[in-house]
Write an enzyme that holds these catalytic residues in place. Sequence first.
Site, PDB file in Angstrom:
ATOM      1  N   LYS A  35      -3.450  -0.525  -9.462  1.00  0.00           N
ATOM      2  CA  LYS A  35      -2.906  -0.258  -8.124  1.00  0.00           C
ATOM      3  C   LYS A  35      -4.025   0.099  -7.146  1.00  0.00           C
ATOM      4  O   LYS A  35      -4.065  -0.387  -6.012  1.00  0.00           O
ATOM      5  CB  LYS A  35      -1.892   0.891  -8.226  1.00  0.00           C
ATOM      6  CG  LYS A  35      -1.170   1.258  -6.956  1.00  0.00           C
ATOM      7  CD  LYS A  35      -0.180   2.394  -7.269  1.00  0.00           C
ATOM      8  CE  LYS A  35       0.541   2.870  -6.036  1.00  0.00           C
ATOM      9  NZ  LYS A  35       1.445   4.015  -6.342  1.00  0.00           N
ATOM     10  N   CYS A 260      15.317  10.133  -0.977  1.00  0.00           N
ATOM     11  CA  CYS A 260      15.392  11.477  -0.399  1.00  0.00           C
ATOM     12  C   CYS A 260      16.781  12.103  -0.443  1.00  0.00           C
ATOM     13  O   CYS A 260      16.995  13.108  -1.118  1.00  0.00           O
ATOM     14  CB  CYS A 260      14.889  11.447   1.047  1.00  0.00           C
ATOM     15  SG  CYS A 260      13.131  11.081   1.203  1.00  0.00           S
TER      16      CYS A 260
END
Length: 442
Positions: A35, A260
Amino acid sequence: MKIAVVGTGYVGLVTGVCLADIGHKVQCIDIDSEKVEKMRLGFSPIYEPGLEELMVKNIAEKRLFFTTNHKEGFMDADAIYIAVGTPENDDGSANLLYVERVAKDIAENVNSDVVVVTKSTVPVGTNDRINEIIQNNLVNNVTIHVVSNPEFLREGSAIFDTFNGDRIVIGADHEPAGKLIEEINKPFDISVFKTDLRSAEMIKYASNAFLATKISFINEISNICERIGANVEDVALGMGQDSRIGNQFLNAGIGYGGSCFPKDTKALIQISGNAGYEFELLKGVVHVNQNQQNLLLYKLNQRFDSIAGMKIAVLGLAFKPNTDDMREAPSIVVTKRLIEQGAELIAYDPAAIENAKKLLSSEIIYVNSVEDALKGSDLALILTEWSKIKEFPLENYKKLMKEAIVFDGRNCYELSNVKEHEIEYYSIGRPNVKKQKVLVEK
């Protein structure tokens, strides 16, 4: 200033890139070497509009760097941001394993006085725990203070939100440390609200819980509207014009999702319970949202005796537009139930297909356009309000589908426009539109 950001998910990467863009020298740290190599080349691991462009710009201007080495990343840093994930435990509490691991990494690798900034959403009292871990594991003789600086970014518009936020919250029990973070953020030119550590932690949870409450409230109102013949969009518009209420987060649909709201509402319920208080209102919000994700299935089962063998176009998979995030997306629940009932699913999403493949049934067929999904289908379900779906010509439903039957979980189309076409249309909190022959003037 020199800044290190640990974690390159939505919060960490956006934070690091934007801090670099206002002039700071930023080292983004992640343990995933593959990554990191991609990010060094300017490729973002997440879909977020405008992010890659800013990455490329700031890498070229030598303000943005990526590394897997904590010692290198922390070298002479003025501030270290903790921006790793806090996934949900089975009981709804926040898993702090990654946050605690970063705290220990900081203690073992910092070589100078530094302010540690918590960007991750953490339960009240976590910053005290971070400080304790750091102090108990310090290798070098340095001074470290911990500050809470919660994020309020919306996936899909995180870059815009960073530069155009309503406020920057800084929680600090050491005034100079809080002042340093205020100085770091000064170029954003956004008002700063300063408070203590625990209040800052609570502001984040309370804000998300309130927004989730608005969503569940309007969804409950929409369900009543359907039963009494009212139009929830008019109701929401009328409500929103009251300055005490406001018009944001009053869009009826099939519920909230993402990283969230689902996680933070459950975590706040857990926090409240641990403090000896039952947060009944928020429990209701979570319950309403879980029910709302099944609403289209309820409508389908009312309309059809059976959907077994039917070819269903699923339009949109991500939990919201402009992101590839599939976490807690309603599409997870909906597609699972449809397949259990014997339907054949053809799905389209502009960004989330690769992530969807990891979470959804292997029986789903994925295509690269709305047209390909609709072609020859018996009915269509709209689960995400992508602009490519909202702007799709209504007349094409009839042209492409066996029968133009649409169940819209996001109220993408104006009812007046739908009525001009030969479409059977079901939406949320609004009157159904029955298919009728549209007369064309000669």
